[in-house]
Design an enzyme around this catalytic site. Structure first.
Site, PDB file in Angstrom:
ATOM      1  N   SER A  45       2.569   7.337   1.737  1.00  0.00           N
ATOM      2  CA  SER A  45       1.954   6.716   0.561  1.00  0.00           C
ATOM      3  C   SER A  45       0.778   7.535   0.062  1.00  0.00           C
ATOM      4  O   SER A  45       0.079   8.195   0.846  1.00  0.00           O
ATOM      5  CB  SER A  45       1.476   5.308   0.923  1.00  0.00           C
ATOM      6  OG  SER A  45       0.654   4.774  -0.095  1.00  0.00           O
ATOM      7  N   TYR A  98      -3.169  -0.480   5.546  1.00  0.00           N
ATOM      8  CA  TYR A  98      -1.886   0.041   5.070  1.00  0.00           C
ATOM      9  C   TYR A  98      -1.901   1.561   5.064  1.00  0.00           C
ATOM     10  O   TYR A  98      -0.976   2.212   5.567  1.00  0.00           O
ATOM     11  CB  TYR A  98      -1.596  -0.497   3.670  1.00  0.00           C
ATOM     12  CG  TYR A  98      -0.404   0.146   3.002  1.00  0.00           C
ATOM     13  CD1 TYR A  98       0.878  -0.019   3.506  1.00  0.00           C
ATOM     14  CD2 TYR A  98      -0.563   0.927   1.854  1.00  0.00           C
ATOM     15  CE1 TYR A  98       1.979   0.574   2.907  1.00  0.00           C
ATOM     16  CE2 TYR A  98       0.527   1.523   1.236  1.00  0.00           C
ATOM     17  CZ  TYR A  98       1.792   1.348   1.759  1.00  0.00           C
ATOM     18  OH  TYR A  98       2.871   1.944   1.165  1.00  0.00           O
TER      19      TYR A  98
END
Length: 339
Positions: free
Chosen positions: A148, A173
């Site tokens: 990501s 995350y």
């Protein structure tokens, strides 16, 4: 593309009922690949949208609801299971003899990680470890996995480069995605598993996730409700249209260019102001948005922009979709789906 493609290889796509996983599965099936999709269909967002995506692949909801049962339609098969279920995952790998694994299954979302940290450790760390172990013992030729753009944290250098230091993530995350890159590197070093991690930059398009800005803004504007615009609108994002993402994934799948552990940015190679993004939605809908300007949220960054030079050099990746066109395609789908 004119290159000769070996479509006899079998590809596992985890997260196949998800946004990117669905589009990749459909693209590969249309190209003639044998694809096995895996998804646990969790309730992070509306599961009916996930079932609807699977129906586009020929899998009925009544079949998709069955756990650990392989349902096949032509050259696509679906198994409802969880990458955290090590026993079931081992059995699937042993039975299917995959050539390539695309691990897109993960707990997504920056803000959700603030209140549900355990879910991220379970899916993104333990689940990814299970994938690596299955690749290790099943002669997988190439592991492709989702990282990501969040790994860049509060990086101030623009555009973001894979050569930048990413040791200071500002959300759990992001920390789990950085951990995936380190784990893949270790398994390549120890067990020679070729891997490619892709740092996705704000993917959008038809069949997108309901927790993403485009979906939230479109829904609220149609319903004449205020939209929440963080950092008082002073946000910029490298919005990347789903077709460009899938084309990039496809080039990596057929490329067979790595025996290493590689990491790439995959984005649109440009940055768009959030207020311009909202203006495009307003134009497509013909409705003016009521904006509620708010401070930046914990874990968010004010600007993202992907340097994709390495991906262009190694795979001739070429994002080409302008945000105005991509938004119009999404809204056309949204109005049809929710009509």
């Amino acid at each position: 593309m004119s290159e000769k493609v070996n479509v006899n290889r079998k590809v596992l796509v985890t997260g196949s009922a998800g946004f990117i996983g669905y589009h990749l599965s459909k693209y590969l099936v249309d190209k003639g690949f044998r694809v096995v999709g895996l998804d646990n269909i969790n309730d992070y967002y509306d599961i009916n949208l996930k079932y609807s995506r699977l129906k586009q692949l020929g899998i009925e909801k009544s079949d998709a609801e069955k756990f650990n049962t392989k349902i096949s339609v032509k050259n696509f098969s679906f198994v409802r299971s969880d990458i955290c279920d090590k026993k079931s995952l081992n059995k699937l790998f042993n039975n299917e003899n995959f050539d390539i694994v695309c691990n897109l299954a993960a707990q997504a979302g920056v803000r959700y990680s603030l209140s549900n940290p355990d879910t991220y450790i379970s899916s993104n760390i333990s689940g990814f470890l299970n994938i690596l172990e299955c690749c290790r013992f099943n002669n997988i030729k190439h592991l492709i996995y989702a990282s990501s753009s969040s790994v860049y944290g509060a990086n101030q250098k623009i555009p973001f480069s894979v050569n930048d230091n990413v040791d200071k993530p500002i959300s759990l995350y992001a920390a789990t995605k950085k951990s995936n890159e380190l784990m893949a590197y270790t398994y390549n070093h120890l067990f020679k598993i070729p891997s490619t991690g892709l740092r996705f930059f704000t993917v959008y398009g038809p069949w997108g996730r309901p927790d993403m800005a485009l979906f939230l803004f479109t829904k609220a504007i149609i319903e004449k409700k205020p939209i929440e615009v963080y950092n008082f609108g002073k946000m910029q994002r490298d919005f990347t249209y789903i077709d460009d993402i899938v084309e990039g994934l496809y080039k990596i799948i057929i490329g067979e260019k790595t025996k290493e552990a590689k990491v790439y940015n995959i984005g649109n190679n440009s940055s768009v102001e959030l207020l311009h993004f909202i203006k495009c939605i307003e134009t497509c809908l013909g409705i003016k948005a009521d904006k509620n300007l708010l401070p930046i949220q914990p874990g968010d960054v004010s600007k993202t922009w992907a340097n994709v030079d390495n991906l262009i050099e190694d795979y001739k990746y070429q994002p080409k979709t302008k945000v105005e066109f991509g938004i119009s395609k999404f809204i056309k789908w949204y109005l049809n789906y929710y009509s």
